[in-house]
Scaffold this motif. Structure first.
Motif, PDB file in Angstrom:
ATOM      1  N   THR A 228      34.571  -0.058  26.778  1.00 32.19           N
ATOM      2  CA  THR A 228      34.753   1.189  27.738  1.00 32.19           C
ATOM      3  C   THR A 228      35.681   0.622  28.884  1.00 32.19           C
ATOM      4  O   THR A 228      35.637  -0.302  29.472  1.00 32.19           O
ATOM      5  N   THR A 242      39.475  11.931  20.286  1.00 26.47           N
ATOM      6  CA  THR A 242      38.272  11.652  19.265  1.00 26.47           C
ATOM      7  C   THR A 242      37.400  10.912  19.918  1.00 26.47           C
ATOM      8  O   THR A 242      37.752   9.442  19.936  1.00 26.47           O
ATOM      9  N   GLY A 243      36.355  11.001  20.439  1.00 28.20           N
ATOM     10  CA  GLY A 243      35.272  10.263  21.086  1.00 28.20           C
ATOM     11  C   GLY A 243      35.084  10.693  22.440  1.00 28.20           C
ATOM     12  O   GLY A 243      34.927  11.927  22.867  1.00 28.20           O
ATOM     13  N   ALA A 244      34.286   9.900  23.249  1.00 24.94           N
ATOM     14  CA  ALA A 244      33.942  10.471  24.695  1.00 24.94           C
ATOM     15  C   ALA A 244      34.895  10.131  25.723  1.00 24.94           C
ATOM     16  O   ALA A 244      35.184   8.831  26.115  1.00 24.94           O
ATOM     17  N   VAL A 248      31.780  13.168  28.007  1.00 21.02           N
ATOM     18  CA  VAL A 248      31.811  14.393  26.982  1.00 21.02           C
ATOM     19  C   VAL A 248      32.482  14.010  25.835  1.00 21.02           C
ATOM     20  O   VAL A 248      33.668  13.145  25.636  1.00 21.02           O
ATOM     21  N   ASP A 249      31.808  14.385  24.662  1.00 20.48           N
ATOM     22  CA  ASP A 249      32.307  13.946  23.442  1.00 20.48           C
ATOM     23  C   ASP A 249      33.362  15.019  23.012  1.00 20.48           C
ATOM     24  O   ASP A 249      33.177  16.381  23.256  1.00 20.48           O
ATOM     25  N   HIS A 250      34.420  14.560  22.273  1.00 16.14           N
ATOM     26  CA  HIS A 250      35.588  15.404  21.771  1.00 16.14           C
ATOM     27  C   HIS A 250      36.017  14.985  20.388  1.00 16.14           C
ATOM     28  O   HIS A 250      35.709  13.809  19.913  1.00 16.14           O
ATOM     29  N   ASP A 251      35.961  16.095  19.551  1.00 15.85           N
ATOM     30  CA  ASP A 251      36.203  15.790  17.986  1.00 15.85           C
ATOM     31  C   ASP A 251      37.745  16.124  17.593  1.00 15.85           C
ATOM     32  O   ASP A 251      37.742  17.192  17.108  1.00 15.85           O
ATOM     33  N   ARG A 265      35.077   5.908  26.747  1.00 13.23           N
ATOM     34  CA  ARG A 265      33.936   5.008  26.188  1.00 13.23           C
ATOM     35  C   ARG A 265      34.635   4.229  24.841  1.00 13.23           C
ATOM     36  O   ARG A 265      35.787   4.517  24.398  1.00 13.23           O
ATOM     37  N   THR A 268      36.745   5.158  21.250  1.00 11.88           N
ATOM     38  CA  THR A 268      37.624   6.666  21.529  1.00 11.88           C
ATOM     39  C   THR A 268      38.837   6.551  21.073  1.00 11.88           C
ATOM     40  O   THR A 268      39.412   5.234  21.494  1.00 11.88           O
TER      41      THR A 268
END
Length: 391
Positions: A228, A242-244, A248-251, A265, A268
């Motif tokens: 992180t 892709t990750g946080a 907030v998570d993102h795909d 994080r 990511t």
């Protein structure tokens, strides 16, 4: 990176080290042979051995990484390291050799006639040795992991095993040959790729980008954050995430990163477009950033005392060179004090020549491997640059 070639190269280096180290087994018959090679090592061979010991992974990987990440002020580290040999030449080399001691605690005891001084020297030797080993083992794990794909811990274990076997097999005579061989190997491993890197770099339309402008990605670049981190954005920046980020998570969607500090994080993955500026890792030091800070020659931020900091750094590094037990013990192997001084002069030339290369790798790393600035793995610049420039 081609891992097959990496495994072959590492295996060849390990086998060569063990074979050369074992040659000392045939001639090590006495205590003097084992500890100080019977004090018969000529200056040129001893100088190569000192340089081979001194120019460790922390030196050539670390200096290049520091220059890439923090700028030309980091060149004061090799300046201080080299200055340490001048102090060794003037005050330490000849008296150490004339003492007839086998170890630094022996020297302290005979010079000061104090058992307490001997005990203090023993503790310091062990402490300095452990502190010096840590970056070497980290560098070994980094190198082996990148070139072979092996886990990071295996590099440290492999180095410890090889060194232990070489020392036990040949003593100081064997280690002298091993370290001289390793100096030549390290010099070739940096010099030969550097020639091809300079050829590949020649003609680049932006050769001064590392000095005049903040670093940017030269092509579509995917960066995976291993731990992180907090990054600082100076202008709005788009990335595929892709990750946080900021909790907030993102795909795999596009994200507009607004100016300011963002938390990314561990695990990511971010994909940046060409010409996008490289986000700056948040370190808490706001004093120097951008290209102007990278090109500044003095250590310390704007609100500090850069000249005082620079001189303090030089003094600390040359005193550090004087305190390395594995360097000092090599002066016991010279035939006399005059040979010890000649050894030191040759070491200055060998170390000085070697240190011309890491700054070049640092500059090229900032240009062609800017993703390392984001992940913090700038120590890997020397290892990844050939693939980035040459393929």
């Amino acid at each position: 990176m081609n891992q097959t070639y990496g495994v072959v190269a590492v295996s060849a280096a390990v086998v060569a080290t063990l074979v050369i180290g074992s040659t000392g087994l045939r001639v090590s018959r006495t205590t003097s042979d084992f500890y100080v090679a019977s004090r018969t090592v000529p200056p040129y061979l001893n100088a190569m051995a000192v340089s081979g010991e001194y120019l460790s992974a922390a030196s050539f990987l670390g200096i290049a990484g520091l220059v890439a990440a923090q700028g030309v002020e980091m060149l004061w580290f090799p300046v201080g390291y080299a200055a340490g040999y001048l102090v060794l030449l003037a005050f330490v080399a000849a008296p150490l050799r004339r003492s007839g001691a086998y170890t630094l605690p022996d020297f302290a005891d005979s010079r000061l006639e104090s058992r307490a001084a001997r005990r203090v020297a023993s503790v310091l030797v062990v402490g300095v040795g452990w502190l010096y080993l840590l970056p070497q083992l980290q560098g070994a794990g980094l190198t082996l992991g990148l070139v072979t794909g092996a886990p990071r811990w295996l590099g440290g274990v492999l180095v410890a095993a090889v060194v232990t076997l070489a020392v036990a097999a040949g003593g100081m005579r064997g280690i002298t040959f091993v370290q001289a061989f390793q100096y030549c190997l390290k010099l070739a491993a940096l010099l030969v790729p550097a020639i091809f890197l300079v050829i590949a770099w020649h003609g680049d339309p932006h050769p001064a980008r590392a000095v005049d402008e903040p670093p940017t990605f030269r092509r579509h670049t995917q960066v995976t954050v291993e731990s992180t981190v907090r990054i600082r954005i100076g202008a709005p920046l788009r990335a595929v995430v892709t990750g946080a980020v900021d909790g907030v998570d993102h795909d795999g969607g596009r994200l507009l990163l607004e100016p300011g500090v963002h938390e990314v994080r561990a695990g990511t993955t971010l994909r940046f477009p060409p010409t996008a500026p490289v986000p700056e890792r948040e370190t808490g030091d706001e004093g120097r950033d951008g290209a102007s800070g990278w090109a500044a020659p003095l250590s310390g931020g704007k609100d500090e005392h850069p000249l005082y900091t620079t001189y303090g750094l030089i003094c600390a590094t040359f005193l550090g060179t004087m305190g390395l037990p594995h360097v000092l013990v090599r002066f016991y192997t010279n035939p006399d004090g005059r040979a010890a001084r000649r050894t030191t002069v040759i070491v200055l030339a060998l170390v000085g020549g070697f240190y011309l290369l890491p700054p070049l790798y640092g500059l090229l790393g900032r240009l062609y491997a800017p993703d390392l600035l984001l992940t913090g793995n700038t120590d890997a610049a020397v290892l990844v640059l050939p693939e980035r420039l040459v393929g």
